[in-house]
Scaffold this active site. Structure first.
Site, short mmCIF file in Angstrom:
data_model
loop_
_atom_site.label_atom_id
_atom_site.label_comp_id
_atom_site.label_asym_id
_atom_site.label_seq_id
_atom_site.Cartn_x
_atom_site.Cartn_y
_atom_site.Cartn_z
N ARG A 126 64.31 76.71 7.63
CA ARG A 126 65.51 77.53 7.60
C ARG A 126 65.30 78.80 6.79
NH1 ARG A 126 71.19 76.27 6.58
NH2 ARG A 126 72.16 78.31 6.42
N ALA B 256 78.94 77.74 10.08
CA ALA B 256 78.34 77.93 8.76
C ALA B 256 78.28 76.61 8.02
CB ALA B 256 79.18 78.91 7.95
N ASP B 257 77.14 76.32 7.43
CA ASP B 257 77.10 75.17 6.54
C ASP B 257 77.23 75.71 5.11
OD1 ASP B 257 73.48 74.62 6.78
OD2 ASP B 257 74.64 76.22 5.83
N SER B 258 77.05 74.84 4.14
CA SER B 258 77.32 75.26 2.76
C SER B 258 76.37 76.36 2.31
CB SER B 258 77.26 74.07 1.82
OG SER B 258 76.11 73.30 2.09
N ASP C 268 75.05 78.69 4.23
CA ASP C 268 75.55 79.92 4.86
C ASP C 268 76.72 80.48 4.07
OD1 ASP C 268 74.99 78.43 8.03
OD2 ASP C 268 74.00 80.25 7.29
#
Lengths: 146, 349
Positions: free
Chosen positions: B178, A99-101, A103
């Site tokens: 994304r 997970a990035d920020s 996410d």
């Protein structure tokens, strides 16, 4: 502090705690008799809470309920599109799961919807593990029902 | 982005500790690649330090790094603690990504030599009070490097490291395409400032709205990371990022219409009397696939920095790298475009 006991009741003045109307004081604890706390002591005062052999089923925990943790895991898996069998537990750190920020913030939003809570923004972006999320959720739920 | 770990057994194929014999083997193998490098640092061409108002932006594409030997080399330059963290990551791609991020930081910083070669392995890092990683210069013995500031960001497909001198720096990269799991406007309502929500609401086309959202997100991230105080100190709702379009160049005065990228400003959401005018932004489109935002602090003594039209652009040097293998200087062309902020893509030395 939840204490379950079948002996007579006695007030203890060396420590204080609050009982709210619900059965749970701390997530994961249950009191057998709602609205009352019983403690078996025989003329002894307790400077601090300690386990007594005469007090069965003394459970003290500050961690989130397992159901909460599991539900958080499910939401995390969904957000990160992880397969069902992937290992996600309380210890799991979001970043280690990929997970990035963005996410993380999406996960928080998913948790808000699933649990019907509202997270402070300061907290929303600084939760890093499943456990942290679950603890926060249970705390919010508890204060909501208080 | 912090690298965290999950306690578990790892399954990746290489080992952390190599015996002397294995090291010799490793060296032989790397020579077979056609590159002759004896020590790690000698294969990193030195680079001049960025000047004031200059940002060096290095990035690596994980898909371009396939060699296990090379990954082993990267592992070699990490600290024991970093290695531990990486071994604890289960998933292969995440492991590789974490490794590349650490290797990128170390090799990048090692290039800025002044007197002597620096071994990338010798850097020590610490976190500031809020958890932002920094170089621990105190353990640097007698290096005479001025304080370099760096910041990393990664997506699964691109890992970047921004470097500046004399200014804190924050960067963020995101894939343009994304997808959000949530509805964009619902997300923005929840986390963005009123002005930003309005901007997004007025974009009808969902694709364009997504792109604008991603741009705003990367800029906001870069700002908070540059501030270095963690998200708790600057929740996203409390500040507004604006991209202000300019008029296109006068078609009669110039042979070609010059498109000037929108100005990017940040201001507190509520107290508009006191805009934070000392942060500058650059927004890039990389390889047609990613947005990259860079945020640095304006030099308060720079005479050009306060006035609107007289501002000097930030010089951004863009390099795509495979550490120890090759560096490619990216100039303004199809694969890199400045799409926001006052900046120009400078030619590399």
């Amino acid at each position: 502090m939840g204490i379950a006991n079948q002996m007579g009741s006695m007030s203890v003045n060396s420590f204080s705690f609050c009982l709210n109307q619900t059965q749970t004081l701390v997530a994961g604890c249950r009191i057998s008799k709602p609205g009352s706390v019983s403690l078996s002591i025989k003329g002894t005062t307790f400077p601090s809470l300690t386990l007594q052999r005469r007090v069965p089923r003394l459970r003290v925990t500050c961690a989130a309920k397992p159901e909460t943790v599991n539900k958080v895991c499910d939401i995390v898996k969904k957000q990160l599109a992880l397969p069902d069998e992937s290992s996600v537990s309380g210890e799991s750190k979001f970043a280690a799961l990929g997970a990035d920020s963005l996410d993380t913030v999406e996960i928080v939003m998913g948790l808000e919807e699933a649990f019907g809570i509202s997270v402070e923004e300061e907290s929303a972006q600084s939760i890093t593990t499943v456990q942290e999320a679950a603890d926060m959720i249970d705390k919010l739920l508890e204060s909501k029902s208080a | 982005m912090k690298i965290h770990s999950v306690s578990t057994r790892y399954s990746w194929s290489f080992v952390c500790m190599t015996s002397l014999r294995d090291r010799a083997q490793l060296m032989t193998n790397t020579r077979c690649f056609g590159r002759n490098f004896v020590t790690a640092s000698s294969s990193l061409p030195p680079v001049q330090l960025p000047a004031q108002r200059e940002v060096h932006f290095w990035y690596v594409l994980p898909d371009e790094v396939k060699s296990t030997n090379l990954l082993n080399q990267y592992l070699e330059i990490l600290s024991p603690c970093e290695k531990e963290e990486i071994f604890r990551i289960r998933e292969e791609q995440l492991k590789k990504s974490a490794l590349l991020a650490r290797a990128l930081v170390r090799t990048t910083l090692a290039r800025y030599q002044t007197k002597c070669q620096i071994d990338p392995k010798s850097f020590k890092f610490k976190k500031n009070n809020y958890g932002k990683p920094e170089v621990d210069w105190q353990s640097a013995d007698d290096w005479s490097l001025p304080p370099l500031h760096f910041n990393i960001s990664h997506t699964s497909s691109l890992i970047a490291c921004g470097v500046a001198v004399g200014s804190p720096i924050g960067i963020d990269v995101e894939e343009k395409q994304r997808r959000l799991k949530n509805d964009i406007l619902a997300f923005a309502q929840r986390f963005f400032s009123p002005h930003e929500i309005e901007t997004l609401t007025h974009i009808a086309d969902p694709e364009l709205r997504l792109q604008e959202f991603i741009k705003l997100w990367t800029l906001k991230e870069a700002y908070v990371k540059a501030l270095g105080k963690g998200f708790s100190a600057s929740p996203f709702k409390t500040f507004t990022v604006r991209l202000r379009d300019h008029m296109k160049g006068d078609i009669h005065a110039l042979r070609h219409v010059i498109y000037k990228a929108p100005d990017i400003t940040v201001e507190p959401s509520v107290d508009l009397k006191n805009p934070s005018s000392n942060w500058e932004f650059v927004l890039l489109e990389l390889a047609g696939s990613h947005y990259a935002a860079v945020c640095i602090e304006q030099d308060s003594i720079d005479p050009g920095s306060k006035s609107g039209n007289g501002s000097m652009p930030i010089n951004l040097t863009l390099r795509k790298t495979i550490p120890f293998v090759e560096d490619e200087c990216i100039s303004a062309n199809d694969s890199a475009v400045v799409i926001g902020g006052l900046a120009r893509l400078a030619v590399c030395d």
